[in-house]
Design a protein around this motif. Sequence first.
Motif, PDB file in Angstrom:
ATOM      1  N   GLN A   1       0.827  -1.206   0.000  1.00 24.01           N
ATOM      2  CA  GLN A   1       0.000   0.000   0.000  1.00 24.01           C
ATOM      3  C   GLN A   1       0.863   1.259   0.000  1.00 24.01           C
ATOM      4  OE1 GLN A   1      -2.594  -0.426   3.381  1.00 24.01           O
ATOM      5  NE2 GLN A   1      -3.596  -2.254   2.549  1.00 24.01           N
ATOM      6  N   ARG A   2       1.943   1.252   0.804  1.00 22.85           N
ATOM      7  CA  ARG A   2       2.795   2.441   0.842  1.00 22.85           C
ATOM      8  C   ARG A   2       3.533   2.623  -0.486  1.00 22.85           C
ATOM      9  NH1 ARG A   2       7.069   4.097   5.688  1.00 22.85           N
ATOM     10  NH2 ARG A   2       7.717   6.083   4.739  1.00 22.85           N
ATOM     11  N   ARG A   3       3.927   1.510  -1.109  1.00 21.52           N
ATOM     12  CA  ARG A   3       4.614   1.597  -2.396  1.00 21.52           C
ATOM     13  C   ARG A   3       3.684   2.127  -3.475  1.00 21.52           C
ATOM     14  NH1 ARG A   3       7.894  -3.500  -5.072  1.00 21.52           N
ATOM     15  NH2 ARG A   3       8.943  -2.362  -6.747  1.00 21.52           N
ATOM     16  N   GLN A   4       2.439   1.668  -3.455  1.00 24.61           N
ATOM     17  CA  GLN A   4       1.477   2.116  -4.463  1.00 24.61           C
ATOM     18  C   GLN A   4       1.118   3.585  -4.302  1.00 24.61           C
ATOM     19  OE1 GLN A   4      -1.669  -0.785  -3.898  1.00 24.61           O
ATOM     20  NE2 GLN A   4      -0.988  -2.006  -5.646  1.00 24.61           N
ATOM     21  N   ALA A   5       1.366   4.139  -3.111  1.00 24.11           N
ATOM     22  CA  ALA A   5       1.091   5.557  -2.901  1.00 24.11           C
ATOM     23  C   ALA A   5       2.066   6.441  -3.666  1.00 24.11           C
ATOM     24  CB  ALA A   5       1.141   5.887  -1.408  1.00 24.11           C
ATOM     25  N   GLY A   6       3.150   5.845  -4.201  1.00 22.09           N
ATOM     26  CA  GLY A   6       4.084   6.593  -5.026  1.00 22.09           C
ATOM     27  C   GLY A   6       5.034   7.485  -4.255  1.00 22.09           C
ATOM     28  N   GLU A   7       5.358   7.114  -3.026  1.00 25.11           N
ATOM     29  CA  GLU A   7       6.279   7.915  -2.209  1.00 25.11           C
ATOM     30  C   GLU A   7       7.683   7.865  -2.813  1.00 25.11           C
ATOM     31  OE1 GLU A   7       8.028   7.772   2.346  1.00 25.11           O
ATOM     32  OE2 GLU A   7       6.052   6.918   1.908  1.00 25.11           O
ATOM     33  N   PRO A   8       8.295   9.008  -3.131  1.00 28.74           N
ATOM     34  CA  PRO A   8       9.625   9.010  -3.756  1.00 28.74           C
ATOM     35  C   PRO A   8      10.682   8.376  -2.847  1.00 28.74           C
ATOM     36  CG  PRO A   8       8.577  11.170  -3.932  1.00 28.74           C
ATOM     37  CD  PRO A   8       7.737  10.366  -2.985  1.00 28.74           C
ATOM     38  N   GLY A   9      11.518   7.523  -3.431  1.00 28.22           N
ATOM     39  CA  GLY A   9      12.623   6.923  -2.703  1.00 28.22           C
ATOM     40  C   GLY A   9      12.249   5.825  -1.729  1.00 28.22           C
ATOM     41  N   TYR A  10      10.984   5.417  -1.720  1.00 27.03           N
ATOM     42  CA  TYR A  10      10.573   4.388  -0.758  1.00 27.03           C
ATOM     43  C   TYR A  10      11.010   3.003  -1.213  1.00 27.03           C
ATOM     44  CZ  TYR A  10       7.561   1.171   1.799  1.00 27.03           C
ATOM     45  OH  TYR A  10       7.105   0.129   2.564  1.00 27.03           O
ATOM     46  N   LEU A  11      11.634   2.241  -0.325  1.00 35.07           N
ATOM     47  CA  LEU A  11      12.052   0.865  -0.591  1.00 35.07           C
ATOM     48  C   LEU A  11      11.332  -0.053   0.401  1.00 35.07           C
ATOM     49  CD1 LEU A  11      15.916   1.333  -1.087  1.00 35.07           C
ATOM     50  CD2 LEU A  11      14.163   0.981  -2.851  1.00 35.07           C
ATOM     51  N   PRO A  12      10.369  -0.840  -0.060  1.00 31.88           N
ATOM     52  CA  PRO A  12       9.612  -1.702   0.859  1.00 31.88           C
ATOM     53  C   PRO A  12      10.491  -2.785   1.461  1.00 31.88           C
ATOM     54  CG  PRO A  12       9.073  -2.216  -1.420  1.00 31.88           C
ATOM     55  CD  PRO A  12       9.925  -0.991  -1.459  1.00 31.88           C
ATOM     56  N   THR A  13      10.306  -3.009   2.766  1.00 29.80           N
ATOM     57  CA  THR A  13      11.105  -4.006   3.480  1.00 29.80           C
ATOM     58  C   THR A  13      10.231  -4.757   4.471  1.00 29.80           C
ATOM     59  OG1 THR A  13      13.069  -2.598   3.344  1.00 29.80           O
ATOM     60  CG2 THR A  13      13.118  -4.395   4.942  1.00 29.80           C
ATOM     61  N   VAL A  14      10.282  -6.064   4.420  1.00 26.57           N
ATOM     62  CA  VAL A  14       9.636  -6.931   5.412  1.00 26.57           C
ATOM     63  C   VAL A  14      10.705  -7.870   5.945  1.00 26.57           C
ATOM     64  CG1 VAL A  14       7.931  -8.739   5.813  1.00 26.57           C
ATOM     65  CG2 VAL A  14       7.359  -6.796   4.334  1.00 26.57           C
ATOM     66  N   THR A  15      10.847  -7.913   7.248  1.00 33.90           N
ATOM     67  CA  THR A  15      11.858  -8.758   7.877  1.00 33.90           C
ATOM     68  C   THR A  15      11.199  -9.688   8.880  1.00 33.90           C
ATOM     69  OG1 THR A  15      13.511  -7.001   7.674  1.00 33.90           O
ATOM     70  CG2 THR A  15      13.999  -8.779   9.204  1.00 33.90           C
ATOM     71  N   VAL A  16      11.542 -10.973   8.783  1.00 28.54           N
ATOM     72  CA  VAL A  16      11.069 -11.962   9.743  1.00 28.54           C
ATOM     73  C   VAL A  16      12.299 -12.476  10.488  1.00 28.54           C
ATOM     74  CG1 VAL A  16       9.772 -14.085  10.097  1.00 28.54           C
ATOM     75  CG2 VAL A  16       9.190 -12.578   8.173  1.00 28.54           C
ATOM     76  N   ALA A  17      12.330 -12.234  11.787  1.00 29.48           N
ATOM     77  CA  ALA A  17      13.504 -12.576  12.589  1.00 29.48           C
ATOM     78  C   ALA A  17      13.121 -13.482  13.747  1.00 29.48           C
ATOM     79  CB  ALA A  17      14.167 -11.304  13.119  1.00 29.48           C
ATOM     80  N   THR A  18      14.020 -14.371  14.125  1.00 31.55           N
ATOM     81  CA  THR A  18      13.826 -15.224  15.298  1.00 31.55           C
ATOM     82  C   THR A  18      15.022 -15.072  16.225  1.00 31.55           C
ATOM     83  OG1 THR A  18      14.879 -17.133  14.242  1.00 31.55           O
ATOM     84  CG2 THR A  18      12.494 -16.918  13.973  1.00 31.55           C
ATOM     85  N   ARG A  19      14.758 -15.235  17.506  1.00 31.37           N
ATOM     86  CA  ARG A  19      15.847 -15.240  18.481  1.00 31.37           C
ATOM     87  C   ARG A  19      15.365 -15.920  19.748  1.00 31.37           C
ATOM     88  NH1 ARG A  19      16.289 -10.960  22.423  1.00 31.37           N
ATOM     89  NH2 ARG A  19      14.381  -9.697  22.505  1.00 31.37           N
ATOM     90  N   ARG A  20      16.323 -16.428  20.506  1.00 33.01           N
ATOM     91  CA  ARG A  20      16.006 -17.065  21.785  1.00 33.01           C
ATOM     92  C   ARG A  20      16.213 -16.053  22.906  1.00 33.01           C
ATOM     93  NH1 ARG A  20      15.119 -21.836  24.291  1.00 33.01           N
ATOM     94  NH2 ARG A  20      15.080 -22.954  22.313  1.00 33.01           N
TER      95      ARG A  20
END
Length: 432
Positions: A336-355
């Motif tokens: 949704q944020r990417r489709q809004a056309g924000e200049p310079g936006y790089l979409p990032t999704v991170t899935v992290a695990t830790r104990r």
Amino acid sequence: MEPTPPDTDADVRQAVRDILHDWVDPSPEATERFLAAVRPSFTGYGTGPGDYYASREALRAMVLREHAGMSHPFTLEVPWTTVHRLHETAAVAVGEIAVTIDLGNETVLERPRFTFALVRRDGRWLLVHFHFSVPDVMQHEGDTMDDLLTERTRQLEQEVARRTAELHQSLADLRAAQAQLVQQEKMASLGALTAGIAHEIKNPLNFVTNFAGLSQELIDELDAETDPDERDALLADLRLNVAKIGQHGRRADGIVRSMMDHARSGSGQRRAVDLNALVREYTGHAAHAARVLHPTVGVAPRLDLGAEVGEVEMVPQEIGRVLVNLVGNALDAVRQRRQAGEPGYLPTVTVATRRTDGAVEVRVADNGTGMPAAVRDRVFEPFFTTKPTGEGTGLGLSLSHDIVVQGHRGSLAVESAEGEGTAFVMTLPAPA
């Protein structure tokens, strides 16, 4: 001339209270005090048809009949009285009586209204006329006040029974609607998994189909070839194709077996699961499903899996459903944020695990649209959604929360700021 008391209105109010209390007191002394406060040329109207009294003696007969019909203990109060002065020796009092009746297992409150006309004679106020009414109740001719209250109680019981039946029906309708929405959410989750799994199976099946077609061509060439060296080369290619077919067939079989294992785990039985492997698998399913739905806006989630996480006791299908929901929501937010056309936006999704100490943590973070505080505070409420109509049931995060908190004794928290992104943190108990 009759002397005027210091506070005529207060004097009238006190006279009204005394008359009412003596009226309902069944003792002979109180009855005589009540009748002594009634002028001989008295008239009155009760609450029923034909309930008219043209003399003090008619009023005496009614009062005695009322006393004989009093079958339930009660208390009487006069919440308010308004006095209208007609003359120094004449007044009209309008007010309300609060009668609380003890029926044994419950109490009933009735609020009859009254109008009293009074005249002052020999230093006291005398009742010359009254008119009573009880809201929503019609008294039958000859009924006592106790009969009236009994009828009112019956009507109230009928009304309670009617409303209780309506409430039960409403609850049944609500449960049916809720069950339908829960099923809809489960089917949506299953659809996401199916899309991801279909993508996984399609690749090995394509290889099997292609190599099978090439093998058929090699067989045709082998039949027509007479040169021994060429035949050996064709046979070598054919053996390689058969090996590839076997390899990709086993890969497809493994995916199907994995699906069956997850289906069996849906019975609620816990088992030790490699958390990182589960996260990798279901993150892939969610990513594949997102690409199927939005092929032109693909974002690959980044994995940051802690080497020390190890195995965790869980129902893998349920935690997988949570992961599909969280990763799917994150991908929607960055899309949704990417489709809004924000200049310079790089979409990032991170899935992290830790104990952590006595637990493991799975963090699904995005740099998408984020949430305002009002949305963040309600995000786990059932049926709450910010998605357009038809795109969400509002149950995904609610069910995810129930799976983690109630089903696995863990926690599911949200961190978000509007315009900056969101992170969902799932914590599951995992003793060292």
